[in-house]
Design an enzyme around this catalytic site. Sequence first.
Site, short mmCIF file in Angstrom:
data_model
loop_
_atom_site.label_atom_id
_atom_site.label_comp_id
_atom_site.label_asym_id
_atom_site.label_seq_id
_atom_site.Cartn_x
_atom_site.Cartn_y
_atom_site.Cartn_z
CB THR A 186 -0.84 0.04 1.31
OG1 THR A 186 -1.72 -1.06 1.31
CG2 THR A 186 -1.62 1.32 1.46
NE ARG A 214 -8.64 -7.96 2.35
CZ ARG A 214 -7.55 -7.19 2.35
NH1 ARG A 214 -7.38 -6.30 1.40
NH2 ARG A 214 -6.65 -7.32 3.28
CG ASP A 217 -4.97 -1.99 6.44
OD1 ASP A 217 -4.99 -2.54 5.31
OD2 ASP A 217 -3.95 -1.48 6.92
CB THR A 237 1.87 -0.98 4.14
OG1 THR A 237 1.84 -1.89 3.03
CG2 THR A 237 3.28 -0.95 4.71
N GLY A 238 0.60 -3.79 4.92
CA GLY A 238 0.74 -5.18 5.33
C GLY A 238 -0.63 -5.84 5.33
#
Length: 336
Positions: A186, A214, A217, A237-238
């Site tokens: 991201t 989906r 975050d 990010t992740g």
Amino acid sequence: MKSMPRRRFLSGAATALVGGRLIQRASGAPMLPLAELSAAAPLIVSTWPFGKPANEKALATLQAKGSGLDAIESGIRVTESDPSNASVGLAGIPNAAGVVQLDSCIMSGPGHRAGSVGAISGFRHPISIARAVMEKTKHVMLVGEGAAEFAAKNGFETGPKVSEGQRVAWEKWKEEQRRTEKNHDTIAMILLNESGDLFGGCSTSGWGYKLPGRLGDSPIIGGGLYVDNEIGAAGATGLGENVMRYCGTFLVVEFMRQGLHPQDACLETIRRIARLDPKGFDLSINFIAIDRRGRFGGAGTGSGFEYSVTCPAFSRVIQSPGLTSKDIGPVGGNRK
Ligand code: ASP
């Protein structure tokens, strides 16, 4: 919540800063001590090395007298336009149905305003649509078809729902149905301007081959992004599932409110999540943060991650400290 001793928060960073000022990582990006993690505004911090050209565009926008929001939007549009970036914009990896669904949000510290779009397909610049949701509607978030209708009515630039290269890769994925948890990143960008105001934005195509519909975050205020003009701003990010269940960036800002340096706030947030999560530190999550004093930092699980920092004096990629099970730390609050 009772605040914890400062030395506890620093242990993760200390293990990463063995023996001194600067450690050169395999990637070439240096890890810096806390004392060097600050700069005079205007200051822009974003996730990953691909954030650097985006930061530089944001700085140029500020220097051309653009607003903080103009800077965030123009910077993130650079990443969204990059045909080689498989995790942001329409060149991203599609969902399981072969369609790229984009998530994005934007926040203005002044006015505490926010706008967000989720699971939107066929538009090149979700960051601009998120801004329009904030500025032109009474709402904070639009998703799916409603978001696309709003974008079309407001004349936003369209594009293919999946790039040709990603379509071919998706066909192959469909045949093999291989696991793809690593295929995501991201751009989250946070900014402090010369007036001391904070802004932020983020944009992603999310988890490659995710279930249609989906949301990660990244479009969630307090999940992938949070800006509090009294304190600071944070981005993530992740694996979004491991951030949004903990209001990750909101938590980073709350730790800064308690007086932690932005880097320590990122480290402590990861420790808090890892203590609660059955997966411990096996989370694939990373945070960046900035405070009103121009201090900044980042932290990630595993070996950490790289983030980009830009101000008039320099523009560089920095290695964040990483946390593993040895860094868990004691339980906080009243369970001690
Ligand atoms: N956080 C994003 C998501 O879960 C992906 C990433 O940043 O790696 O959609």
